[in-house]
Scaffold this motif. Structure first.
Motif, PDB file in Angstrom:
ATOM      1  N   VAL A 118       0.455  -1.020   0.017  1.00  0.00           N
ATOM      2  CA  VAL A 118      -0.665  -0.031  -0.079  1.00  0.00           C
ATOM      3  C   VAL A 118       1.030   1.414   0.032  1.00  0.00           C
ATOM      4  O   VAL A 118       0.837   1.719  -0.254  1.00  0.00           O
ATOM      5  CB  VAL A 118      -0.782   0.198   1.105  1.00  0.00           C
ATOM      6  N   ASN A 119       2.045   0.750   0.779  1.00  0.00           N
ATOM      7  CA  ASN A 119       2.944   2.801   0.469  1.00  0.00           C
ATOM      8  C   ASN A 119       3.436   2.590  -1.134  1.00  0.00           C
ATOM      9  O   ASN A 119       5.009   2.953  -0.767  1.00  0.00           O
ATOM     10  CB  ASN A 119       3.995   2.339   1.139  1.00  0.00           C
ATOM     11  N   LEU A 120       3.519   1.673  -1.817  1.00  0.00           N
ATOM     12  CA  LEU A 120       4.271   1.545  -3.287  1.00  0.00           C
ATOM     13  C   LEU A 120       4.026   3.013  -3.836  1.00  0.00           C
ATOM     14  O   LEU A 120       2.966   2.933  -4.316  1.00  0.00           O
ATOM     15  CB  LEU A 120       4.315   0.764  -4.275  1.00  0.00           C
ATOM     16  N   THR A 121       4.500   4.026  -3.642  1.00  0.00           N
ATOM     17  CA  THR A 121       4.649   5.555  -4.394  1.00  0.00           C
ATOM     18  C   THR A 121       5.203   5.917  -5.066  1.00  0.00           C
ATOM     19  O   THR A 121       6.641   5.067  -4.895  1.00  0.00           O
ATOM     20  CB  THR A 121       4.149   6.488  -2.990  1.00  0.00           C
ATOM     21  N   GLY A 122       5.276   7.398  -6.269  1.00  0.00           N
ATOM     22  CA  GLY A 122       6.663   7.781  -6.727  1.00  0.00           C
ATOM     23  C   GLY A 122       7.161   7.031  -7.634  1.00  0.00           C
ATOM     24  O   GLY A 122       7.603   7.414  -8.524  1.00  0.00           O
ATOM     25  N   GLY A 175     -10.996 -16.135 -15.176  1.00  0.00           N
ATOM     26  CA  GLY A 175     -12.030 -14.845 -15.914  1.00  0.00           C
ATOM     27  C   GLY A 175     -11.185 -13.294 -15.298  1.00  0.00           C
ATOM     28  O   GLY A 175     -11.660 -12.579 -15.804  1.00  0.00           O
ATOM     29  N   GLN A 176     -10.139 -13.405 -14.920  1.00  0.00           N
ATOM     30  CA  GLN A 176      -9.820 -12.471 -13.808  1.00  0.00           C
ATOM     31  C   GLN A 176      -8.119 -12.387 -13.964  1.00  0.00           C
ATOM     32  O   GLN A 176      -8.096 -13.462 -13.941  1.00  0.00           O
ATOM     33  CB  GLN A 176     -10.214 -12.011 -12.354  1.00  0.00           C
ATOM     34  N   TYR A 177      -7.846 -10.803 -14.389  1.00  0.00           N
ATOM     35  CA  TYR A 177      -6.486 -10.689 -14.541  1.00  0.00           C
ATOM     36  C   TYR A 177      -6.037  -9.756 -14.057  1.00  0.00           C
ATOM     37  O   TYR A 177      -5.687  -8.122 -14.502  1.00  0.00           O
ATOM     38  CB  TYR A 177      -5.965 -10.564 -15.933  1.00  0.00           C
ATOM     39  N   ILE A 178      -6.060  -9.764 -12.515  1.00  0.00           N
ATOM     40  CA  ILE A 178      -6.060  -8.163 -11.844  1.00  0.00           C
ATOM     41  C   ILE A 178      -4.755  -7.978 -11.324  1.00  0.00           C
ATOM     42  O   ILE A 178      -4.265  -8.803 -10.154  1.00  0.00           O
ATOM     43  CB  ILE A 178      -7.216  -8.403 -10.504  1.00  0.00           C
ATOM     44  N   PHE A 179      -4.194  -6.407 -11.257  1.00  0.00           N
ATOM     45  CA  PHE A 179      -3.671  -6.183 -10.792  1.00  0.00           C
ATOM     46  C   PHE A 179      -3.090  -4.865 -10.518  1.00  0.00           C
ATOM     47  O   PHE A 179      -3.728  -4.105 -11.659  1.00  0.00           O
ATOM     48  CB  PHE A 179      -2.229  -6.898 -11.503  1.00  0.00           C
ATOM     49  N   HIS A 180      -3.473  -4.560  -9.267  1.00  0.00           N
ATOM     50  CA  HIS A 180      -4.047  -3.170  -9.461  1.00  0.00           C
ATOM     51  C   HIS A 180      -3.615  -2.522  -7.921  1.00  0.00           C
ATOM     52  O   HIS A 180      -2.343  -3.490  -7.508  1.00  0.00           O
ATOM     53  CB  HIS A 180      -5.661  -3.406  -8.364  1.00  0.00           C
ATOM     54  N   ALA A 181      -3.833  -0.967  -7.929  1.00  0.00           N
ATOM     55  CA  ALA A 181      -2.958  -0.127  -7.149  1.00  0.00           C
ATOM     56  C   ALA A 181      -3.466   0.106  -5.946  1.00  0.00           C
ATOM     57  O   ALA A 181      -4.148   1.282  -5.074  1.00  0.00           O
ATOM     58  CB  ALA A 181      -2.788   1.513  -7.762  1.00  0.00           C
ATOM     59  N   GLY A 182      -3.470  -0.622  -5.371  1.00  0.00           N
ATOM     60  CA  GLY A 182      -3.744  -0.968  -3.529  1.00  0.00           C
ATOM     61  C   GLY A 182      -5.559  -0.542  -3.367  1.00  0.00           C
ATOM     62  O   GLY A 182      -6.282  -0.346  -4.385  1.00  0.00           O
ATOM     63  N   SER A 183      -6.017  -1.379  -2.191  1.00  0.00           N
ATOM     64  CA  SER A 183      -7.522  -1.841  -2.147  1.00  0.00           C
ATOM     65  C   SER A 183      -8.452  -0.445  -2.106  1.00  0.00           C
ATOM     66  O   SER A 183      -9.557  -0.907  -2.251  1.00  0.00           O
ATOM     67  CB  SER A 183      -7.451  -2.321  -0.405  1.00  0.00           C
ATOM     68  N   THR A 184      -7.968   0.547  -1.761  1.00  0.00           N
ATOM     69  CA  THR A 184      -8.384   1.693  -1.656  1.00  0.00           C
ATOM     70  C   THR A 184      -8.583   2.604  -3.359  1.00  0.00           C
ATOM     71  O   THR A 184      -9.369   3.520  -3.581  1.00  0.00           O
ATOM     72  CB  THR A 184      -8.291   2.523  -0.751  1.00  0.00           C
ATOM     73  N   SER A 185      -7.802   2.442  -3.981  1.00  0.00           N
ATOM     74  CA  SER A 185      -7.695   2.802  -5.218  1.00  0.00           C
ATOM     75  C   SER A 185      -8.552   2.214  -6.597  1.00  0.00           C
ATOM     76  O   SER A 185      -8.927   0.996  -6.577  1.00  0.00           O
ATOM     77  CB  SER A 185      -6.110   2.849  -5.883  1.00  0.00           C
TER      78      SER A 185
END
Lengths: 140, 393
Positions: free
Chosen positions: B252-256, B272-282
Motif C-alpha cells: 500500500v505504500n508503493l508510491t513515487g 476470467g480475471q487478471y487483476i493487478f491493481h493499485a492498492g485496496s482503496t484505489s
C-alpha cells in the motif's frame, strides 16, 4: 497435507476492526484474524449483503484438528478467544458455517471422497447455505 | 567481476563466432534501479523472500504453506533475500556480544558466556527493553530473537512499541524467533517479557542474541490471515497460487511512480480475471472482465499503455480477447505507459479487488517508474520467462 477452509458468518455477528475490515469475533479459533472479505447475498438477489465469507487454501492439519475438536465440544485450553465465554462459542457455532474440504462442520458426518479446493469449494459451500457472491460492480 | 560478464561476453561474441547464452544469468532486475527509481521486484523463485506470517513470522514457507509476506528485491542486487538481510548493518545495541544495550524493567539479569538470563521478580510485565534509533519510518526491519524459556509456563510475550506483533511462546530449547516489522517512527523499543502476562516471580528466559536489520522496499502483505495465496512448485517453477475468491497481496505504500512507467508480469490466470491493481482503496488496476466481455477498455484505468505478450507487441481488440489469450497460459505481459495518472498508483496489489479476483499462478513482477530500453525490456521479459516457463516470441 493442507486443507481448504471456508468460514461464513451472518452480518449480525460481525464487527469492524480498526482497518475497516469485517471480522468474525471467533477469530483465531476458526480462521486466523477472522477477517471475512467476501460479501454474500441470498441466492437470486443482488442486495442486501446478509453474510460475509472467506476462503483459506493451505490450511494446516493442526488448524483443522483444532476446528474439529471445537465442533466435537472439546475446547483447547488456550484457544478461547479473548472476551468470549464457552457459551459464546457454542452460540456462534450454531450461526456460522465452516466448511473444510467440502465438509460442512456440524452438519456433514464425513469428508467428501473428492475433496474440494479453491473457488469450486467456495462456490459449493455458499450454494449449500443458499447464498451467492454479491454481484460485482462494472470494472470501469 | 560479475558486472563485467556481459561486456566480456559481447566482446567475445564480436571476436569469435559464438552465441551469448548467459544473458539471463548475467542480468539482475535490481540493476534497473541504479538511480533509485521507484517500483518493485518480486521473484517467487527466491523463496527466502517469502514468509508465512503477515508480520514475517512463521519462517520461509514449505510447499503448500500460505504466504502472507513477499519482499521487494529491487535493492538486493544478486543476493537472495536471506543473503541480503544477513549483509545489512546490525542495528541492535544488544547482540549477545556484551552485557550492554538493554535495560531492565522489573527483572534481574545476569550475563554469562554470551547469554543473558532474565528472571521475573513479580510476574506479569517484567521484561528487558532494547532501544533502537535511526530507523526510517515506513521501512521494514528484520527482528530475530534467539532465546529460550528455562523456568515457567510455555508462554513468553514479545512486543514492540513501534509495531504490533504476534504473541509468541518461547520453547525450552534455543530457537530463532523472526519478525519483519514496519517502523512507525525513527525510534523503537523491543520488549522481551520474562513472563506470559499471568506468570509468577522466578519465571526465567535466556536470550543469546537480538538482531535488527533493515529490509528496504515495497513489500507485499496479505490483507488478512485467510485472504492469502499458497506457495507451490511444479516442474522446477515456483509460484503463488491465488484462489480467485479473496486471496490478495498489497504494497500500500508503493508510491513515487511517474507517468512513464513499466510493468512486467509473469502469471497464469485460470479464471476470467487478471487483476493487478493499485492498492485496496484505489480504482486503478490492470484487469479484464469475464469471458465474453466486448468492452475495449481493458488496460490501466489511469493510463493507456502499450502492451506486449511474451516479448511481442500485442493489441487485443477487447477484454474477451485479452482474457482468452491469457487464460490458462503461462504468460509474460508487459505494460508500458507514458500517461499514467500518478495519483492512481499509490500502492500496488495482486489478487482481489472489490469482487474481481485473480485466480491462478503468479511467478513474479518487475515494476519501475520509467521507460525501459529495448535491451532492458528484453532482459526483464527473458528473466520472467525463465521464472514462468513462458515461451517468448
Amino acid at each position: 497435507m493442507s486443507h481448504s477452509l471456508i468460514v461464513i458468518s451472518p452480518v449480525s455477528r460481525l464487527v469492524t476492526n480498526d482497518a475497516g475490515q469485517i471480522v468474525e469475533p471467533l477469530g483465531a479459533l476458526i480462521a486466523g484474524d477472522g477477517v471475512l472479505p467476501t460479501p454474500l447475498v441470498a441466492a437470486g438477489t443482488t442486495t442486501p449483503v446478509t453474510h460475509y465469507g472467506c476462503h483459506a487454501g493451505g490450511t494446516s492439519a493442526a488448524a483443522v484438528a483444532r476446528i474439529e475438536a471445537v465442533y466435537a465440544g472439546q475446547m483447547p485450553a488456550d484457544a478461547l478467544p479473548e472476551g468470549l465465554a464457552l457459551q459464546d462459542v457454542a452460540d456462534a457455532l450454531s450461526e456460522i458455517v465452516v466448511s473444510i474440504d467440502g465438509r460442512i462442520m456440524g452438519v456433514d458426518a464425513e469428508y467428501p471422497e473428492e475433496r474440494l479446493t479453491g473457488r469450486a469449494h467456495f462456490e459449493a459451500a455458499i450454494a449449500r447455505v443458499g447464498l451467492e457472491r454479491e454481484p460485482a460492480d462494472e470494472l470501469i | 567481476m560479475r558486472d563485467l560478464a556481459v561486456p566480456l561476453a559481447r566482446q567475445l561474441a564480436r571476436d569469435l563466432p559464438i552465441t551469448i547464452i548467459d544473458r539471463v544469468a548475467a542480468f539482475v532486475a535490481s540493476s534497473l534501479f541504479a538511480n533509485n527509481e521507484g517500483g518493485a521486484v518480486y521473484d517467487i523463485a527466491d523463496t527466502t523472500s517469502l514468509r508465512v506470517g503477515r508480520d514475517g513470522s512463521g519462517g520461509v514457507p514449505n510447499v503448500g504453506d500460505p504466504v502472507r509476506f513477499v519482499m521487494d528485491k529491487r535493492k538486493m542486487g544478486r543476493k537472495t533475500a536471506a543473503q541480503f538481510i544477513a549483509s545489512q548493518p546490525e542495528l541492535s545495541p544488544f547482540t549477545g556480544g556484551a552485557d550492554t544495550g538493554y535495560s531492565n524493567v522489573g527483572v534481574s539479569t545476569s550475563f554469562t558466556g554470551g547469554v543473558l538470563t532474565v528472571v521475573a521478580s513479580s510476574g506479569a510485565s517484567d521484561r528487558i527493553e532494547i532501544s533502537l534509533s535511526d530507523l526510517t519510518a515506513g521501512d521494514h526491519y528484520s527482528v530475530i530473537i534467539r532465546a529460550r524459556q528455562t523456568i515457567g509456563t510455555a508462554a513468553r510475550i514479545q512486543s514492540w512499541t513501534w509495531a504490533t506483533v504476534t504473541t509468541t511462546a518461547f520453547t525450552s530449547e534455543f530457537a530463532d524467533y523472526e519478525f519483519i516489522l514496519p517502523a512507525t517512527s525513527t525510534s523503537g523499543l523491543i520488549r522481551i517479557y520474562a513472563s506470559n502476562g499471568t506468570g509468577s516471580a522466578g519465571d526465567t528466559i535466556e536470550i543469546s542474541s537480538v538482531s535488527v536489520q533493515s529490509i528496504p522496499g515495497n513489500h507485499l502483505v496479505a490483507p488478512s490471515d485467510a485472504a492469502r495465496p499458497v506457495y507451490q512448485t511444479s516442474g522446477g517453477l515456483h509460484y503463488l497460487d491465488f484462489d480467485s475468491v479473496d486471496d490478495a497481496l498489497e504494497a500500500v505504500n508503493l508510491t513515487g511512480l511517474s507517468a512513464t512507467s513499466s510493468l512486467v508480469i509473469a502469471a497464469r490466470s485460470n479464471t476470467g480475471q487478471y487483476i493487478f491493481h493499485a492498492g485496496s482503496t484505489s480504482t486503478t488496476y490492470i484487469g479484464v472482465a469475464s469471458d465474453g466481455d466486448t468492452d475495449t477498455r481493458i488496460y490501466f484505468s489511469a493510463g493507456s499503455p502499450s502492451i506486449r505478450k511474451n516479448g511481442a507487441t500485442w493489441v487485443p481488440a477487447n477484454r474477451d480477447e485479452f482474457h482468452d489469450d491469457l487464460n490458462g497460459s503461462d504468460c509474460v505481459v508487459t505494460f508500458e505507459t507514458t500517461d499514467l495518472t500518478n495519483a492512481g498508483w499509490q500502492g500496488f496489489g495482486i489478487g482481489n479487488y472489490t469482487n474481481y479476483e485473480f485466480g491462478g499462478r503468479w511467478y513474479g513482477t518487475v515494476l519501475i517508474d520509467r521507460a525501459l530500453t529495448a535491451e532492458e525490456r528484453t532482459n526483464v521479459e527473458t528473466l520472467l520467462a525463465t521464472r514462468s516457463g513462458a515461451t517468448l516470441a
